[in-house]
Structures are given as C-alpha cells and as structure tokens.
Design an enzyme around this catalytic site. Structure first.
Site, PDB file in Angstrom:
ATOM      1  N   CYS A  28     -19.173  97.772  30.545  1.00 55.95           N
ATOM      2  CA  CYS A  28     -20.445  97.571  31.226  1.00 55.95           C
ATOM      3  C   CYS A  28     -19.743  96.970  32.862  1.00 55.95           C
ATOM      4  O   CYS A  28     -19.541  95.749  32.821  1.00 55.95           O
ATOM      5  CB  CYS A  28     -21.242  96.349  30.668  1.00 55.95           C
ATOM      6  SG  CYS A  28     -22.454  95.764  31.606  1.00 55.95           S
ATOM      7  N   CYS A  31     -21.554  93.783  33.913  1.00 57.54           N
ATOM      8  CA  CYS A  31     -20.950  92.545  32.706  1.00 57.54           C
ATOM      9  C   CYS A  31     -19.824  92.053  33.591  1.00 57.54           C
ATOM     10  O   CYS A  31     -19.367  90.853  33.546  1.00 57.54           O
ATOM     11  CB  CYS A  31     -20.916  92.935  31.579  1.00 57.54           C
ATOM     12  SG  CYS A  31     -22.184  93.603  30.759  1.00 57.54           S
TER      13      CYS A  31
END
Length: 104
Positions: A28, A31
């Site tokens: 991600c 993230c």
C-alpha cells in the site's frame, strides 16, 4: 517507536492506557508514506501514547475484528476500547491533532 503486531495478538495494545494501531500493508503506497510520519509522531508522544502497526495481510483476524475495509486505517484504543478512527494518509499536523483530541 512503532511496534509490530504479530500473530493477531493485541494484548499489549489493549493493555495500554492509550494506543494507536496503524492497519496497513506492505503493498500500500499511502501506508508506506504514513510510516515515517508515525515514527516521528511516536517519538514526540513517547510515554503518552503507545504506537502499533498491524499488517492486515499477516493479521487478518484483527482487520476483520475492527472492520477494516480501507488502509491505512488508524484506530485509537483507550483502556483497550476503540475510541476514534480515521482512514487514509495523514500529514503530521493532522495526525497529531487526531491523536491529541482522542486523548481528552
């Protein structure tokens, strides 16, 4: 310091007075962008808030328990109970505001 959660074990976070859990995944992008921000904020709030990272791929039971549908997702636990949550990348100022408003 942000501590990694392993084996779907939330015991340490649940035993903290105030804990922030970052639900994320290695694949991600947002993230990965949030990770250094969380490290910096965790140093600033050391002794006030405990910081944890939960990889949703390695800890699917926890992701399901908290109803995580999008990542990064941040959940604040106060005395082991969910108190606040937010989803998506947060700049440092917003992250600090989110945490501090949850501490009251």
């Amino acid at each position: 310091m942000v501590e990694k959660i392993r084996g779907n074990n939330l015991e340490k976070a649940e035993n903290s007075k105030i804990a922030l859990i970052d639900f994320s995944a290695t694949w991600c992008g947002p993230c990965r962008m949030l990770e250094p921000v969380l490290e910096e904020v965790s140093e600033e709030l050391k002794g006030q808030v405990d910081f944890f990272n939960c990889d949703v791929d390695q800890n699917p039971d926890l992701a399901q328990k908290f109803g995580i549908m999008n990542i990064p997702a941040l959940i604040i636990l106060k005395d082991g109970k969910p108190a606040a949550n937010t989803v998506g990348f947060q700049p440092k100022e917003n992250l600090l505001e989110f945490i501090k408003s949850s501490m009251q």
